[in-house]
Design a protein around this motif. Structure first.
Motif, PDB file in Angstrom:
ATOM      1  N   GLY A 198      42.567  78.522  33.239  1.00 51.83           N
ATOM      2  CA  GLY A 198      42.090  77.194  33.595  1.00 51.83           C
ATOM      3  C   GLY A 198      41.317  77.187  34.896  1.00 51.83           C
ATOM      4  O   GLY A 198      40.272  76.547  35.009  1.00 51.83           O
ATOM      5  N   VAL A 199      41.818  77.905  35.907  1.00 54.55           N
ATOM      6  CA  VAL A 199      41.158  77.963  37.216  1.00 54.55           C
ATOM      7  C   VAL A 199      39.745  78.517  37.072  1.00 54.55           C
ATOM      8  O   VAL A 199      38.760  77.895  37.496  1.00 54.55           O
ATOM      9  CB  VAL A 199      41.961  78.818  38.210  1.00 54.55           C
ATOM     10  CG1 VAL A 199      41.150  79.053  39.486  1.00 54.55           C
ATOM     11  CG2 VAL A 199      43.283  78.150  38.550  1.00 54.55           C
ATOM     12  N   PHE A 200      39.653  79.695  36.467  1.00 51.50           N
ATOM     13  CA  PHE A 200      38.337  80.329  36.333  1.00 51.50           C
ATOM     14  C   PHE A 200      37.468  79.599  35.310  1.00 51.50           C
ATOM     15  O   PHE A 200      36.235  79.578  35.431  1.00 51.50           O
ATOM     16  CB  PHE A 200      38.496  81.805  35.954  1.00 51.50           C
ATOM     17  CG  PHE A 200      39.095  82.639  37.046  1.00 51.50           C
ATOM     18  CD1 PHE A 200      38.372  82.941  38.185  1.00 51.50           C
ATOM     19  CD2 PHE A 200      40.401  83.107  36.941  1.00 51.50           C
ATOM     20  CE1 PHE A 200      38.922  83.696  39.200  1.00 51.50           C
ATOM     21  CE2 PHE A 200      40.963  83.872  37.958  1.00 51.50           C
ATOM     22  CZ  PHE A 200      40.227  84.161  39.094  1.00 51.50           C
ATOM     23  N   GLY A 201      38.108  78.992  34.293  1.00 52.19           N
ATOM     24  CA  GLY A 201      37.354  78.236  33.296  1.00 52.19           C
ATOM     25  C   GLY A 201      36.701  76.997  33.890  1.00 52.19           C
ATOM     26  O   GLY A 201      35.552  76.682  33.591  1.00 52.19           O
ATOM     27  N   VAL A 202      37.450  76.295  34.761  1.00 48.64           N
ATOM     28  CA  VAL A 202      36.903  75.092  35.414  1.00 48.64           C
ATOM     29  C   VAL A 202      35.752  75.473  36.340  1.00 48.64           C
ATOM     30  O   VAL A 202      34.699  74.814  36.346  1.00 48.64           O
ATOM     31  CB  VAL A 202      38.000  74.344  36.195  1.00 48.64           C
ATOM     32  CG1 VAL A 202      37.380  73.285  37.107  1.00 48.64           C
ATOM     33  CG2 VAL A 202      38.988  73.695  35.231  1.00 48.64           C
ATOM     34  N   ILE A 203      35.951  76.542  37.123  1.00 49.32           N
ATOM     35  CA  ILE A 203      34.882  76.994  38.031  1.00 49.32           C
ATOM     36  C   ILE A 203      33.625  77.360  37.242  1.00 49.32           C
ATOM     37  O   ILE A 203      32.512  76.934  37.568  1.00 49.32           O
ATOM     38  CB  ILE A 203      35.358  78.192  38.872  1.00 49.32           C
ATOM     39  CG1 ILE A 203      36.470  77.755  39.824  1.00 49.32           C
ATOM     40  CG2 ILE A 203      34.190  78.792  39.666  1.00 49.32           C
ATOM     41  CD1 ILE A 203      37.139  78.908  40.559  1.00 49.32           C
ATOM     42  N   LEU A 204      33.822  78.151  36.179  1.00 50.51           N
ATOM     43  CA  LEU A 204      32.686  78.549  35.347  1.00 50.51           C
ATOM     44  C   LEU A 204      32.064  77.335  34.661  1.00 50.51           C
ATOM     45  O   LEU A 204      30.837  77.249  34.519  1.00 50.51           O
ATOM     46  CB  LEU A 204      33.143  79.569  34.291  1.00 50.51           C
ATOM     47  CG  LEU A 204      32.060  80.127  33.360  1.00 50.51           C
ATOM     48  CD1 LEU A 204      30.988  80.872  34.159  1.00 50.51           C
ATOM     49  CD2 LEU A 204      32.682  81.059  32.323  1.00 50.51           C
ATOM     50  N   GLY A 205      32.908  76.366  34.267  1.00 51.72           N
ATOM     51  CA  GLY A 205      32.404  75.158  33.610  1.00 51.72           C
ATOM     52  C   GLY A 205      31.538  74.322  34.532  1.00 51.72           C
ATOM     53  O   GLY A 205      30.500  73.807  34.123  1.00 51.72           O
ATOM     54  N   VAL A 206      31.967  74.175  35.805  1.00 51.58           N
ATOM     55  CA  VAL A 206      31.191  73.403  36.776  1.00 51.58           C
ATOM     56  C   VAL A 206      29.837  74.068  37.015  1.00 51.58           C
ATOM     57  O   VAL A 206      28.785  73.412  36.961  1.00 51.58           O
ATOM     58  CB  VAL A 206      31.955  73.266  38.114  1.00 51.58           C
ATOM     59  CG1 VAL A 206      31.063  72.596  39.160  1.00 51.58           C
ATOM     60  CG2 VAL A 206      33.230  72.451  37.928  1.00 51.58           C
ATOM     61  N   VAL A 207      29.872  75.368  37.283  1.00 54.91           N
ATOM     62  CA  VAL A 207      28.630  76.107  37.543  1.00 54.91           C
ATOM     63  C   VAL A 207      27.730  76.090  36.306  1.00 54.91           C
ATOM     64  O   VAL A 207      26.513  75.836  36.390  1.00 54.91           O
ATOM     65  CB  VAL A 207      28.933  77.549  37.967  1.00 54.91           C
ATOM     66  CG1 VAL A 207      27.640  78.355  38.121  1.00 54.91           C
ATOM     67  CG2 VAL A 207      29.726  77.572  39.273  1.00 54.91           C
TER      68      VAL A 207
END
Length: 404
Positions: A341-350
């Motif tokens: 979730g952490v890395f998914g949200v970061i990747l999703g925002v970018v």
């Protein structure tokens, strides 16, 4: 009884002992969460873009048009003008005609309008001025007509010939002087037949004279506010229907009316439906990636259970209960989901930012998407770990200790 802190330490130790495997497992969650966030953000961005683009075609507008002759006349214009909630209205007669400039001829949409069209259509002038009701043989042209149609750019005070088909089949040609050039509204989703960049505006009475008609093809109307747009549209529809002789019993029957009426809100709703459908399809594809990720977590947890069979037996012999073992493995799956979730949200925002920039769509990122991303990741992690955790917790301690 094992507490959450102990379970977390043991789970992190297990994840660190198989870094590559855990990272590959988490990757499925990362991609899935990021894809869901990007698609939802893109859908919200499209909706905002549709609103902004429609604003280029007019403010709180209502469009009425007919494809028949002798339906609307000056009486109907006054009916619309006097309807409650109407701020401005312009008659519109439209026809595809031929414009000739310096011996070069091109086709274009010719619109006969009144001075009020400037307000109704949110017209912004780049050069010169819009039409007045006293003008005769002058034209206001869109930026595409001025700069892209001909080898040499058109400018204010240039002369051009406009030819359109007369009602009796002959061709009417008149010489016009360019009075103004309309600023490009940069409206990506506004069709060329609505976008002022692609059109030429001439006085409405001159257009009628060239066509050889006395009737009006339609109306472009501005309501006083967006809040009353729907009510104003219904009121215009009812008043016009009575004015053109539609029986009271058929006022709600669209097929009985010799005209079509729609508002800015109607177009926006249709565009948003298309956007929502596209977003749903793309999100469904993203959820498939999440499903693959959840299968990966289940698989890795089952492998972990098998590898740690003897360890489970030792833990049970030391007094760890079914609930303790279940907690250990569910916490481990939840941590994998949380990291995804952490890395998914970061990747999703970018990813949302770059995708929206590439598609020239406003970057809109509701904060709720962060919570949605974490929620999906944790749910997938925990749900995927329940079966392996249950399998581990039910192992017989004696058999587990003998496992090689």
């Amino acid at each position: 009884m094992v507490n959450l802190s102990q379970a977390t330490r043991i789970a992190l130790g297990s994840i660190r002992s198989a870094k590559v495997r855990s990272a590959l497992t988490t990757l499925g969650i990362v991609i899935g969460v990021a894809a869901v966030i990007v698609n939802i953000s893109l859908g919200v961005g499209f909706s905002q873009s549709f609103e902004e683009n429609l604003g280029a075609a007019g403010s709180n507008f209502v469009v009425v048009f007919t494809q028949k002759n002798n339906v609307f006349h000056d009486n109907q214009l006054e009916v619309v003008r006097n309807t409650a909630g109407v701020e401005a209205v312009s008659p519109v007669n439209t026809q595809i005609g031929t414009i000739t400039y310096q011996s070069s001829s091109r086709s274009a949409a010719i619109n006969g309008v009144s001075s009020e069209y400037e307000e109704v259509g949110n017209i912004l002038m780049e050069k010169g001025q819009f039409l007045t009701d006293q003008d005769q043989y002058v034209a206001v042209i869109g930026s595409d007509i001025a700069y892209d149609k001909f080898e040499r750019n058109l400018s204010v005070k240039n002369s051009l010939n406009i030819s359109i088909n007369n009602i009796d089949g002959t061709v009417s040609t008149r010489k016009f002087t360019v009075k103004g050039i309309i600023q490009d509204p940069d409206a990506t989703y506004v069709a060329p037949e609505v976008d002022p960049s692609f059109r030429i505006f001439i006085p409405h009475d001159v257009m009628q004279e060239m066509q050889g008609v006395s009737d009006i093809g339609g109306f472009f109307i501005k309501a006083e506010s967006l809040e009353i747009l729907e009510a104003t549209t219904d009121e215009i529809d009812e008043n016009l229907a009575r004015s053109v002789g539609v029986p009271s019993r058929d006022i709600d029957n669209e097929d009985a009316k010799p005209y079509v009426i729609f508002s800015q809100q109607d177009i926006l709703e249709q565009l948003n439906q298309i956007s929502a459908a596209l977003t749903s399809i793309l999100t469904a594809i993203a959820l498939i990636a999440l499903l693959v990720g959840s299968i990966g977590i289940t698989n890795i947890m089952l492998v972990t259970v098998t590898e740690r069979t003897k360890e489970i037996g030792i833990l049970k012999s030391l007094g760890y209960t079914y609930r303790d073992i279940l907690t250990l493995f569910i916490v481990e799956a939840a941590i994998i989901g949380f990291l995804g979730g952490v890395f998914g949200v970061i990747l999703g925002v970018v990813g949302s930012y770059f995708v929206n920039e590439y598609l020239d769509v406003p970057f809109v990122f509701p904060v709720s998407l962060v919570f949605l991303g974490f929620g999906i990741a944790l749910f997938v992690g925990i749900a995927s770990g329940v079966y392996p955790a249950n399998k581990a917790a039910r192992m017989d301690p004696a058999e587990s200790l003998r496992y090689e």
